[in-house]
Design a protein around this motif. Sequence first.
Motif, PDB file in Angstrom:
ATOM      1  N   THR A   1       0.840  -1.209   0.000  1.00  0.00           N
ATOM      2  CA  THR A   1       0.000   0.000   0.000  1.00  0.00           C
ATOM      3  C   THR A   1       0.871   1.253   0.000  1.00  0.00           C
ATOM      4  OG1 THR A   1      -1.745  -1.171   1.190  1.00  0.00           O
ATOM      5  CG2 THR A   1      -1.833   1.231   1.229  1.00  0.00           C
ATOM      6  N   GLU A   2       1.914   1.245   0.824  1.00  0.00           N
ATOM      7  CA  GLU A   2       2.826   2.399   0.871  1.00  0.00           C
ATOM      8  C   GLU A   2       3.582   2.558  -0.445  1.00  0.00           C
ATOM      9  OE1 GLU A   2       3.986   2.650   5.599  1.00  0.00           O
ATOM     10  OE2 GLU A   2       4.864   1.038   4.414  1.00  0.00           O
ATOM     11  N   LEU A   3       4.050   1.444  -1.002  1.00  0.00           N
ATOM     12  CA  LEU A   3       4.789   1.509  -2.272  1.00  0.00           C
ATOM     13  C   LEU A   3       3.904   2.003  -3.411  1.00  0.00           C
ATOM     14  CD1 LEU A   3       6.786  -1.832  -1.935  1.00  0.00           C
ATOM     15  CD2 LEU A   3       7.774   0.464  -1.945  1.00  0.00           C
ATOM     16  N   LYS A   4       2.631   1.632  -3.361  1.00  0.00           N
ATOM     17  CA  LYS A   4       1.713   2.036  -4.442  1.00  0.00           C
ATOM     18  C   LYS A   4       1.385   3.528  -4.409  1.00  0.00           C
ATOM     19  CE  LYS A   4       0.767  -1.656  -6.941  1.00  0.00           C
ATOM     20  NZ  LYS A   4       1.058  -1.662  -8.402  1.00  0.00           N
ATOM     21  N   THR A   5       1.655   4.190  -3.288  1.00  0.00           N
ATOM     22  CA  THR A   5       1.426   5.641  -3.243  1.00  0.00           C
ATOM     23  C   THR A   5       2.561   6.416  -3.894  1.00  0.00           C
ATOM     24  OG1 THR A   5       2.537   5.975  -1.109  1.00  0.00           O
ATOM     25  CG2 THR A   5       0.197   5.394  -1.045  1.00  0.00           C
ATOM     26  N   LEU A   6       3.693   5.745  -4.145  1.00  0.00           N
ATOM     27  CA  LEU A   6       4.863   6.422  -4.702  1.00  0.00           C
ATOM     28  C   LEU A   6       4.772   6.542  -6.216  1.00  0.00           C
ATOM     29  CD1 LEU A   6       7.657   4.631  -2.637  1.00  0.00           C
ATOM     30  CD2 LEU A   6       6.451   6.767  -2.088  1.00  0.00           C
ATOM     31  N   GLN A   7       5.432   7.555  -6.738  1.00  0.00           N
ATOM     32  CA  GLN A   7       5.509   7.742  -8.189  1.00  0.00           C
ATOM     33  C   GLN A   7       6.924   7.433  -8.663  1.00  0.00           C
ATOM     34  OE1 GLN A   7       4.050  11.720  -9.097  1.00  0.00           O
ATOM     35  NE2 GLN A   7       2.151  10.802  -9.809  1.00  0.00           N
ATOM     36  N   VAL A   8       7.022   6.576  -9.674  1.00  0.00           N
ATOM     37  CA  VAL A   8       8.307   6.273 -10.310  1.00  0.00           C
ATOM     38  C   VAL A   8       8.518   7.288 -11.434  1.00  0.00           C
ATOM     39  CG1 VAL A   8       9.626   4.554 -11.617  1.00  0.00           C
ATOM     40  CG2 VAL A   8       8.094   3.811  -9.770  1.00  0.00           C
ATOM     41  N   ALA A   9       9.646   7.975 -11.386  1.00  0.00           N
ATOM     42  CA  ALA A   9       9.969   8.984 -12.409  1.00  0.00           C
ATOM     43  C   ALA A   9       8.831   9.990 -12.606  1.00  0.00           C
ATOM     44  CB  ALA A   9      10.314   8.300 -13.730  1.00  0.00           C
ATOM     45  N   GLY A  10       8.137  10.293 -11.525  1.00  0.00           N
ATOM     46  CA  GLY A  10       7.124  11.337 -11.555  1.00  0.00           C
ATOM     47  C   GLY A  10       5.772  10.962 -12.090  1.00  0.00           C
ATOM     48  N   GLN A  11       5.631   9.733 -12.655  1.00  0.00           N
ATOM     49  CA  GLN A  11       4.331   9.430 -13.279  1.00  0.00           C
ATOM     50  C   GLN A  11       3.914   7.967 -13.282  1.00  0.00           C
ATOM     51  OE1 GLN A  11       4.321   9.900 -17.640  1.00  0.00           O
ATOM     52  NE2 GLN A  11       6.499  10.359 -17.546  1.00  0.00           N
ATOM     53  N   PHE A  12       4.828   7.050 -12.965  1.00  0.00           N
ATOM     54  CA  PHE A  12       4.485   5.624 -13.040  1.00  0.00           C
ATOM     55  C   PHE A  12       4.397   5.019 -11.646  1.00  0.00           C
ATOM     56  CE2 PHE A  12       7.249   6.702 -16.733  1.00  0.00           C
ATOM     57  CZ  PHE A  12       6.277   6.634 -17.726  1.00  0.00           C
ATOM     58  N   SER A  13       3.860   3.788 -11.571  1.00  0.00           N
ATOM     59  CA  SER A  13       3.757   3.130 -10.271  1.00  0.00           C
ATOM     60  C   SER A  13       4.612   1.866 -10.233  1.00  0.00           C
ATOM     61  CB  SER A  13       2.296   2.796  -9.949  1.00  0.00           C
ATOM     62  OG  SER A  13       1.795   1.829 -10.843  1.00  0.00           O
ATOM     63  N   ILE A  14       4.922   1.430  -9.013  1.00  0.00           N
ATOM     64  CA  ILE A  14       5.703   0.209  -8.814  1.00  0.00           C
ATOM     65  C   ILE A  14       4.765  -0.988  -8.974  1.00  0.00           C
ATOM     66  CG2 ILE A  14       7.030  -1.149  -7.155  1.00  0.00           C
ATOM     67  CD1 ILE A  14       7.850   1.525  -5.832  1.00  0.00           C
ATOM     68  N   PRO A  15       5.039  -1.898  -9.919  1.00  0.00           N
ATOM     69  CA  PRO A  15       4.157  -3.045 -10.096  1.00  0.00           C
ATOM     70  C   PRO A  15       4.572  -4.229  -9.226  1.00  0.00           C
ATOM     71  CG  PRO A  15       5.727  -2.980 -11.898  1.00  0.00           C
ATOM     72  CD  PRO A  15       6.062  -1.821 -10.979  1.00  0.00           C
ATOM     73  N   THR A  16       3.623  -5.105  -8.959  1.00  0.00           N
ATOM     74  CA  THR A  16       3.946  -6.399  -8.355  1.00  0.00           C
ATOM     75  C   THR A  16       4.372  -7.360  -9.466  1.00  0.00           C
ATOM     76  OG1 THR A  16       1.698  -7.244  -8.597  1.00  0.00           O
ATOM     77  CG2 THR A  16       2.218  -6.067  -6.540  1.00  0.00           C
ATOM     78  N   LEU A  17       5.014  -8.451  -9.069  1.00  0.00           N
ATOM     79  CA  LEU A  17       5.380  -9.459 -10.068  1.00  0.00           C
ATOM     80  C   LEU A  17       4.131 -10.062 -10.691  1.00  0.00           C
ATOM     81  CD1 LEU A  17       7.538 -11.043 -11.584  1.00  0.00           C
ATOM     82  CD2 LEU A  17       7.650 -12.641  -9.651  1.00  0.00           C
ATOM     83  N   VAL A  18       3.074 -10.239  -9.904  1.00  0.00           N
ATOM     84  CA  VAL A  18       1.798 -10.745 -10.448  1.00  0.00           C
ATOM     85  C   VAL A  18       1.295  -9.820 -11.552  1.00  0.00           C
ATOM     86  CG1 VAL A  18      -0.656 -11.074  -9.903  1.00  0.00           C
ATOM     87  CG2 VAL A  18       1.101 -12.055  -8.414  1.00  0.00           C
ATOM     88  N   GLU A  19       1.320  -8.526 -11.296  1.00  0.00           N
ATOM     89  CA  GLU A  19       0.839  -7.568 -12.311  1.00  0.00           C
ATOM     90  C   GLU A  19       1.671  -7.644 -13.583  1.00  0.00           C
ATOM     91  OE1 GLU A  19      -1.052  -4.046  -9.511  1.00  0.00           O
ATOM     92  OE2 GLU A  19       1.102  -4.059  -9.867  1.00  0.00           O
ATOM     93  N   VAL A  20       2.984  -7.791 -13.441  1.00  0.00           N
ATOM     94  CA  VAL A  20       3.851  -7.850 -14.625  1.00  0.00           C
ATOM     95  C   VAL A  20       3.615  -9.142 -15.403  1.00  0.00           C
ATOM     96  CG1 VAL A  20       6.231  -7.936 -15.458  1.00  0.00           C
ATOM     97  CG2 VAL A  20       5.612  -6.341 -13.643  1.00  0.00           C
TER      98      VAL A  20
END
Length: 226
Positions: free
Chosen positions: A69-88
């Motif tokens: 939940t905390e990781l999903k609030t973060l922005q990667v390079a200002g616009q993307f989100s951190i995915p789980t391995l399941v999502e990938v």
Amino acid sequence: MVQKIGHRGAKGHLAENTLESFQTALDLGVDAVELDVHVCASGELVVFHDFTVDRMTNGTGEVHKLTLTELKTLQVAGQFSIPTLVEVLDFIDRKCWVNVELKGHGTAQPATALLEQYVREKGWLYDDFVVSSFQKEELEKVCASNPEINLGVLTQASVEQALEWGMQLSAKAIHPHFSLLTEENCKEAVQKGFKVFTWTVNHQEDIHRLQEYDINGIISDFPDRL
């Protein structure tokens, strides 16, 4: 034919280890994508390279101490989100094979369980995966748990050591840094039954040199150059 492997997706074109970067890699016609996994504080496998989120996101802290939940609030390079391995994996959906690099400690068991689930329930094959790591102990845990999973021994130091570990682990491949490769040690690896996937090769002169060697794949930030 030397296979094209997108490093963290297509890192040279778009923010690494994001779904958008993996889509770019697929658009560029890769045979495989390479990605990195850590276990976060809530137990999920997340696709992220660094041990902290500081470089790639607008947050700070260690990946394994942050919940999903905390990781999903973060922005990667200002616009993307951190995915789980399941999502990938659901996103890739067998459009190419996947090189899962075990980055953080304690990643072997959950990664093994997840890959087994994808083979058992979602129509994937063990040949759709290679699990790689610099950490011998993590690879040993995968091997002990499920010898059907293809292993790749990563090295930045020694092809000889990678071959030695590869023999001990019954690995499928070695993954040496490209600067370590010679025509001779590539031949030796093949003679010993290993595939050779080398990283991270971005410059045209290096690509051309390595394409002359007896190797199986090149991992690049710019898979369109391969």
